[in-house]
Design an enzyme around this catalytic site. Structure first.
Site, PDB file in Angstrom:
ATOM      1  N   GLY B 143       0.826  -1.197   0.000  1.00 16.84           N
ATOM      2  CA  GLY B 143       0.000   0.000   0.000  1.00 16.84           C
ATOM      3  C   GLY B 143       0.863   1.251   0.000  1.00 16.84           C
ATOM      4  N   CYS B 144       0.275   2.353  -0.385  1.00 14.66           N
ATOM      5  CA  CYS B 144       1.055   3.583  -0.527  1.00 14.66           C
ATOM      6  C   CYS B 144       1.606   4.053   0.817  1.00 14.66           C
ATOM      7  CB  CYS B 144       0.228   4.672  -1.196  1.00 14.66           C
ATOM      8  SG  CYS B 144      -1.344   5.032  -0.390  1.00 14.66           S
ATOM      9  N   TYR B 145       0.793   4.025   1.855  1.00  9.95           N
ATOM     10  CA  TYR B 145       1.300   4.467   3.153  1.00  9.95           C
ATOM     11  C   TYR B 145       2.407   3.542   3.663  1.00  9.95           C
ATOM     12  CZ  TYR B 145      -2.454   7.956   3.583  1.00  9.95           C
ATOM     13  OH  TYR B 145      -3.278   9.028   3.398  1.00  9.95           O
ATOM     14  N   ALA B 147       4.422   1.848   2.049  1.00  9.39           N
ATOM     15  CA  ALA B 147       5.626   2.052   1.243  1.00  9.39           C
ATOM     16  C   ALA B 147       6.443   3.235   1.732  1.00  9.39           C
ATOM     17  CB  ALA B 147       5.244   2.254  -0.224  1.00  9.39           C
TER      18      ALA B 147
END
Lengths: 344, 344, 344, 344
Positions: B143-145, B147
Site C-alpha cells: 500500500g502507498c502508506y 511504502a
C-alpha cells in the site's frame, strides 16, 4: 469608540487584524505603522484594506489600544513606551509569552529586551486564562501552533486521562511564515509539496511546554513537536497523540463517548471552541475564529488522538488578539469575531 | 520483449503503470483492460497515454506478465486464472498483502477470495524482501502508506534503537484516493485544506504492523497510524515517532550522527532509497521512484523522528510494482525507473 | 558522447535542462555553472538533481555544446567566447531572438551586447525553422509564451484563413517567472488567484509579431497579447482569437472540420505537436515536450479560436532547447524527449 | 426582521447566501430546503453553517422573501407559487434572465417553464438596472461570468469608445461548476491545470449579448466569449478586448487617462465597483462583493483591454442576490455585504 493602532501592519497578522477590526462595533482602527511602507496608502500595500483610507505611518498616532505585529525581538522595545503609559497592549510576537527570562534567552538566542515586564504579561489564551486577561494591560498573544495545540490537550491533561508523554504533529498553511520572501515560500517550491521543519526544536515548543506544565502535576510533560508546511494559504491542523493513563476511561469503545463528553463539558461555554462530530478540515475555519476539536481513541494502541483545526491568521493570531482585547476592555467577547468561515 | 497487461488501467495506479512502462527497455505494454471504459481508446480516457495507441479491452489479451490495479476484493478473483497458469502476477490491491486470512477478513470485512494463495504471495517491498520477490510468481505490491513508512522504521527497529511503541502521522496527496468521485475529493472541498481520516483504524495499519513485527523481537509493536489528506495531487510524507531505547545511542548530539550512519549503512546499496542531508519535501520525488529518508533525534524528549517522502503513485504503487517485476523477471532492478523527479 | 555545459543551472530553465539531459542517449551533462551557487553540490541546490553528482562551477569546464539559461542582457556576453570558438550554442534568453537590433533596444531598453551576431542566430522553433536550425551554430530558443502561441497561429495565418488582427490571451504557471523571489510569486499571494500583467506591452510580443509577420503577407499583423498568472507551477494555455477571412472556409459547421484538417495536415509529421480531439488542459503536458492544439470556430461571431497547451519549462524552454540541439547535432529529433507527461 | 428562505441550500450558491445572511441586520434566515439533504442538520451538510442551527427541509416554511439556488429548468417551476403570492423572489438560476423566450429555448434546449413571467423579471445587475430592481418582485440574478463582464464593458460601450466587436476571455475558479461531482472537478484532475471549455458557445453568452445590446446602438455587438477553468476555488477574472472606435479618445498615452476617468465617473457612486490603480488579482475579492476593474489601452494595436475581478460566489451569485434584495426591500444597499475580502 476606542481608537486602535497596529504597529507593523504590513505583515499578514497585522493586515488580518485590520480586516477583523473593520466591522468591530466598539473600536475604530485609526493608525497603522510599518517600517518599509511608511508614507504609502494602506490600500496600495494591501488592496483589500483600501476602504480604510489610511496611510501607513512611521510611528503610531494617538490611540487608546495598541497591537504589535512586529517580529520577536523588535516588538518588546517598541511596546515599552505604551506599556509605561499604561495603555492596553497586545503583542502578537513571542516577546512576552514565556514567563522565565532564561527560557526566552535559550530559545530565542538573545537577551530579553524588557525582562522586568515578563511577569506582568498574561498568556492570551482565553480558554485557559480568561480572568487574568480581563485584568491585565499586557497580553502576549499565543503563537499560531500553540493556539491549535493547547485547546486540544488541555481537557485531557487536566483530567489526568493521558500520560504526560505527548507527540504533536502540526500542519500549517504557508501564510504562517509571514510575508517575508524566502525560497521555501516561493510559489513554485511550496506548491504541491509537504515538508517537515523545525526538527531540532521549534520556538513554539517552549510555549507549549510552559502552558501544558501548568495543566498537570509535576513533572513537566515530555513533548515532541514537529511542524510541517502544507500547500495551502491558511489553516493549521494539529494531531496530538498521548497514551491513555491506565484506569481512567472505560475499556473498549465506550471510552470514545467518555472522552467526547469530557471535551464537550470542558468547552461548554466557550464561544470559539467547538467539539465536532466528524473529523474537521482546516477549511471549515477559513477566515473565522473557531477552533474545531475532534478527540478520538485508538483502541488498539490505547492512545488518545485529538485533531484540532484553526485558521492560523485568526484564532492563531489576529482573531485571538481581538478576543483578548474584548476581554481586556470589557466588550462582549465575540465582538468583531462573529463572521462564519468562508467555505468553500 | 515481454508483453505486459494491466487489468483496470482506468484508475491512477493503472495509468501510472502504463506511463512508467512506456520507456521500459525489456517489456512492452500490449494489453489494457477496464470495465467502464472497455472499447474506448486509451488516449481518450487518459490523453497523456495517447501515444500507446491502445484500446481499453473488456479482458486482457495474451500477455507474459500481469499487473492488476483493481480494487481489493475484485483483484484476487480476477488474478486467480493467471496465477494458475503460472504467469508472473503483480497485484496492486490489498488482496495478497496480509499473510493471515483472519487479518484480511477482520480488516476488510469480507471472506478472502483465494485464501490458499496467501502464503505463496510475497510482500513486494524490495528493501525488505528482495530475494523472495525474485523467486516468486505472485507479488503483493505494498500500500502507498506502508511504502513510505516501512523504509523509515526498518533500520531503527531492526537495530533495536527504538521502543516498539510507534506513532505514524502521514500526509497524502489526493490522488491516493483514486479516480472514483467523492465529495471529499471534489476540487472546491479538498483544495486549501488539510484533514485527518481513518481515525478508527485505516486498512494500511494491518500491513504496517505485520511487516514491522517481522523486524523486531516479540511482542508486536504498538502502532498508532493516522493518515491525513493534504491539498496536493501526489506525494506522501510520513513522520514516524518512537522513543529511543535506553543505552543504544550516545547521549547528546552525537546520537544524530549515529542514527544517520545507521540509516546510510542500511540503505547503502539500495537504488531507490536515499538518506538525505536536509528535511525533504514530497515534491523532490514527483514522478520518480525514490524514497527520501531523514532520520532525526529529538534530544529533549529522547525520541527518534524519521521523515519519509515518496510519490504515492510511483514508489507508493506503480513504480514499486515495476521494481518488483524487474526482480521477478531478472531485469536490472532500475529498468524503466531511472527518470529524475520533475521539479518544480 | 558529446559533453554538454549549462551556464546558470540554478534557475528553473537550467534545472529542467539538466533533468531532460539525464537520460539523453547522445550527450552527457558534464559541467554546470551558476553565480551565487558556485562551489555547492548541484544536489544541494536542487535535490532532484543529486544523482548527477556535479558541483556548480564559477565557469563552465571543457564542453562540446553550450546552453545558456542566463537572463537576457547577461547571456549574450557570456556566450560570445563560445560562439567565437564555433561551439554549438543554445541561448534560452531573449538576447538573440529578435533579428532587428532596434527592436531589441526598444523592447529591452538596453544596447544589444553583440549586435553583429543577430543575423547568424536562428529562432529555434523547429516547426517553423527546422532546416535553418540544423545548419546553424547559434540558436535563440523561443520565449515560453511564443512557444505556445506561434504553433497555434501558424497554420491559419499561412493559409490565409484569418485576418491579421489577432488577440492572444495566455495563462501561465508561476514557474514562468523563474526562481528569483518576488512578492507576486510568494506562495500566499500567488495561490488561489489569477491576475493579468504586462498590460503595457510584454517583451514576448516582439518575438510573436516578428515570427507571425514572416508567415503572412504584409502588412504585419495587429496583435494584442495579454499574459496572465495562474495558480499552478507549470503550464501555459494560450487562447488565440482572430476573425475569419471572408470566403476561405465553408459557411456553417463544416468550417470546423476544414480547420481541423488544415491543422492536422500542417503538423502531420511533427513529433511534438498534436492536434487534439477535445479541449486540452495544461496538465496533459506536465513534464513533456508536447504542444497540444485545439482549433475551434465561433460560428456566431465568425472567429477562429485556437487553444494551445504546453509545459512552459519543457516545450516553452528546456525541451525546445534539447529538440534544437538534436537538430543542430544531427541526433534523432526526439532523443531525450520521449517521456510521457506525468498525469495527474 | 424579514424571514428569508433559500430553496436548494445544498449547493455552493445557496450555502454562500446563508453565510452572507448570517449577519444581515434586516433579515433572518429561517428556512432552507434541499432535495437530497432533507431532514439533515444544515451544519452536517456544511459545517461552517452549523451556528444557524437549522434543519434542511423538503419544502420552505413560511417566509417573507425567497431565494432559489436551484438549477435552471427546476427553478422557475419551484418559484411560480411564490411569485403568484406576490412574495419578493430572487432566482439565482438562468430561468428568468433572458427576455426572449426563444433565446431561452435555443440556448437551454427546453421549453420555458413560465414564459408569461419573463417580462416581469428584472435582470439583477444593480449597476445597470437599479431602479427597476427596486420596483420589481422578481429578480433574475445574473450569471457569474456576466457579473464580471458587463461592468467591464458597460462604460466603454455606452460612451461609444469601442467598436461593437468584442472578445471576452474569462478564467473561473472551480466552485463555479457547483457541488455536483464530475471528473473535470475531481481534485487530482483540476489541480495544477488550466483548460478552456464552452468553445461551441456557453450559456452565459446569451445574457452577455442581451445586456450589451441594450447599451449600444444597433446592431447587436459581435461577441466571442471563452470561459476557462483555473485551479483555484473562487474568483473570476475576465479580460475583455475591443478595438477603439476611431476619433473618440486622444491619440497616444493620454487615452489611458481618459479611459480611466470615464470608468471612474461611470462608477463614482457605486458601492461595489472599484476602478483600481494596478491590475487586480481575483484574490483581492475573496469572500466579498466587490467588482474590481482595470481598464487599459493597447496603444500599439489600438484596443481597449479591461480586466475585471470578482468572487464568483459573491458578486457572481450570492452577494449580488443580497444586494438585489436590499434594493427590492428598501434596505441600505450594502447591508450584509460590508465585509472586506479575506486576504491572503
Amino acid at each position: 469608540m476606542k481608537r486602535v493602532g497596529i504597529i507593523n501592519v504590513t505583515g499578514y497578522a497585522g493586515a488580518e487584524l485590520a480586516r477583523l477590526l473593520w466591522r468591530h462595533p466598539e473600536v475604530r482602527l485609526t493608525s497603522v505603522s510599518g517600517r518599509s511602507a511608511a508614507g504609502r496608502p494602506l490600500g496600495e500595500v494591501f488592496p483589500h484594506l483600501a476602504p480604510f483610507d489610511l496611510t501607513v505611518e512611521e510611528e503610531l498616532g494617538d490611540v487608546d489600544v495598541v497591537f504589535s505585529a512586529l517580529p520577536h525581538g523588535a516588538s518588546a522595545p517598541a511596546l515599552v513606551p505604551y506599556i509605561e503609559r499604561d495603555l492596553p497592549v497586545l503583542d502578537l510576537s513571542a516577546d512576552f509569552r514565556l514567563r522565565e527570562v532564561d527560557d526566552y534567552e535559550a530559545w530565542y538566542g538573545r537577551k530579553h529586551p524588557a525582562p522586568h515586564l515578563l511577569l506582568d504579561a498574561v498568556y492570551g489564551l482565553p480558554e485557559l486564562h480568561r480572568a487574568e486577561i480581563a485584568r491585565t494591560r499586557l497580553v502576549a498573544v499565543p503563537g499560531c501552533y500553540p493556539a491549535s495545540v493547547l485547546p486540544a490537550l488541555a481537557p485531557a491533561l487536566k483530567a489526568g486521562i493521558i500520560e504526560p508523554d505527548i507527540i504533536i504533529d502540526s500542519k500549517s498553511g504557508v501564510s504562517g511564515a509571514g510575508r517575508t520572501l524566502g525560497l521555501t515560500y516561493h510559489y513554485a517550491e511550496a506548491n504541491e509539496s509537504v515538508s517537515a521543519y523545525g526538527l531540532d526544536g521549534h520556538f513554539h515548543l517552549a510555549e507549549i511546554t510552559q502552558e501544558l506544565s501548568r495543566l498537570c502535576e509535576a513533572p513537566a510533560p515530555r513533548v515532541t513537536f514537529v511542524p510541517h508546511l502544507a500547500p495551502m494559504t491558511r489553516g493549521i491542523l494539529s494531531t496530538c497523540y498521548a497514551s491513555l493513563a491506565p484506569g481512567r476511561l472505560a475499556a473498549g469503545p465506550k471510552a470514545r463517548q467518555e472522552v467526547r463528553e469530557l471535551y464537550q463539558e470542558f468547552y461548554r461555554n466557550e464561544p470559539f471552541v467547538r467539539v465536532v462530530e466528524a473529523p474537521p478540515q482546516t477549511k471549515h475555519t477559513w477566515g473565522n475564529n473557531f477552533c474545531l476539536l475532534y478527540p478520538a481513541i485508538d483502541l488498539r494502541a490505547g492512545r488518545l488522538v485529538v485533531v484540532s483545526c484553526i485558521d492560523n491568521l485568526v484564532k492563531g493570531a489576529a482573531g485571538q488578539a481581538v478576543q483578548d482585547m474584548n476581554l481586556m476592555l470589557g466588550f462582549p467577547e465575540t465582538a468583531g469575531l462573529q463572521d462564519l468561515a468562508v467555505y468553500p
